[in-house]
Enzyme design. Sequence first.
Site, mmCIF file in Angstrom:
data_model
loop_
_atom_site.group_PDB
_atom_site.id
_atom_site.type_symbol
_atom_site.label_atom_id
_atom_site.label_comp_id
_atom_site.label_asym_id
_atom_site.label_seq_id
_atom_site.Cartn_x
_atom_site.Cartn_y
_atom_site.Cartn_z
ATOM 1 N N LYS A 191 -0.496 -3.371 7.504
ATOM 2 C CA LYS A 191 -0.352 -3.423 6.406
ATOM 3 C C LYS A 191 1.056 -4.054 6.275
ATOM 4 O O LYS A 191 1.575 -4.727 5.928
ATOM 5 C CB LYS A 191 -1.298 -3.300 5.204
ATOM 6 C CG LYS A 191 -0.505 -1.524 4.852
ATOM 7 C CD LYS A 191 0.517 -1.849 4.220
ATOM 8 C CE LYS A 191 0.610 -0.164 3.695
ATOM 9 N NZ LYS A 191 1.527 0.685 3.496
ATOM 10 N N THR A 248 0.677 -3.888 -0.901
ATOM 11 C CA THR A 248 1.881 -3.786 -0.354
ATOM 12 C C THR A 248 2.658 -5.330 -0.230
ATOM 13 O O THR A 248 3.775 -5.711 0.632
ATOM 14 C CB THR A 248 2.115 -3.348 1.196
ATOM 15 O OG1 THR A 248 1.362 -2.416 1.435
ATOM 16 C CG2 THR A 248 3.254 -3.238 1.956
#
Length: 334
Positions: A191, A248
């Site tokens: 991520k 994120t």
Amino acid sequence: MAALQRIGIVGAGAWGTALATVARRAGRDVTIWARSSDIAAEINSGHSNKTYLPDVALDLAIRATNDLAALRDADAILWVTPAQHLRDVAARALAHLRDGLPIVLCCKGFEQGSGELMTEVAVEALRGAAIAVLSGPTFAAEVARGLPTAVTLAATDSVLGRDLVQALGTPAFRPYLSNDPIGAEVGGAVKNVLAIACGIAIGRKLGDNARAALLTRGLAEIMRLGLALGAQPATLMGLSGLGDLTLTCNGRQSRNLSLGIALGEGQKLADYLAARRTVAEGVSSAGAVVARARSLEIEMPIAEAVDAIVNRNAEIGEAIAALLNRPFREEAAH
């Protein structure tokens, strides 16, 4: 719970310091190892870590040290060094750690050179330790302030996993138990790379549609790699996978998203990194993610584009054009 009363934390950055507050709120005795003697002194005397976690007052009972030997009496250790430093610090710490000591990996990434996940590095570098993984959608400052947070705590030893959940869990910090450390790791590692891509899309003003596409097709890349490494699909769709990816790639507190925005706006990578003390793990992990995927014959075009931009000086416009001109295909998660 008494067996896990003394919690050691390796790493006094923002996340390590935030986890110290978590453990202390759960009633544990907490000792943080800091590489810097100045930061250790500030935590002990000023009860703060203004370098990495400003505006957060630390519990007076949290102790800090720059001597790894001070962790020899810990009942469990939360390992929170940057991913690329795990092996080096482990080599220094190993002589002070007893066999079978529970070590919870809280760092995210693939190691440069070896392409290994943190669990794979830890098995080699922390011989005899009982390894678990803590990962999920967490901004350190929010955790430190006691805002509600949920994470994945993954351990193949179910008894250890339950003990760790009881030792760290509070109403505001909710660990969800998993038996899939690999799955918990893959989402957290990849991520960061995908957040750089989403940041570039913001910096280039490509629109919300483009960012949604990057996030969704990025999840497909996480699924392909994770399944090839033996992860469970449910883990990849859970807190440490989809949850961490969503945070994120959307939250402006994300170091990797902020880096991507700066690159998209035209700032040079070296200039951006030189102005900051914190680590954007996506830069160091991008090449390792791509190399590991290629070794497994896994296609990860978004991660490859980020790697080309941050590690091989690819021109951003050309990398975007290459993604947009890929052949049309059926939609599939893997």
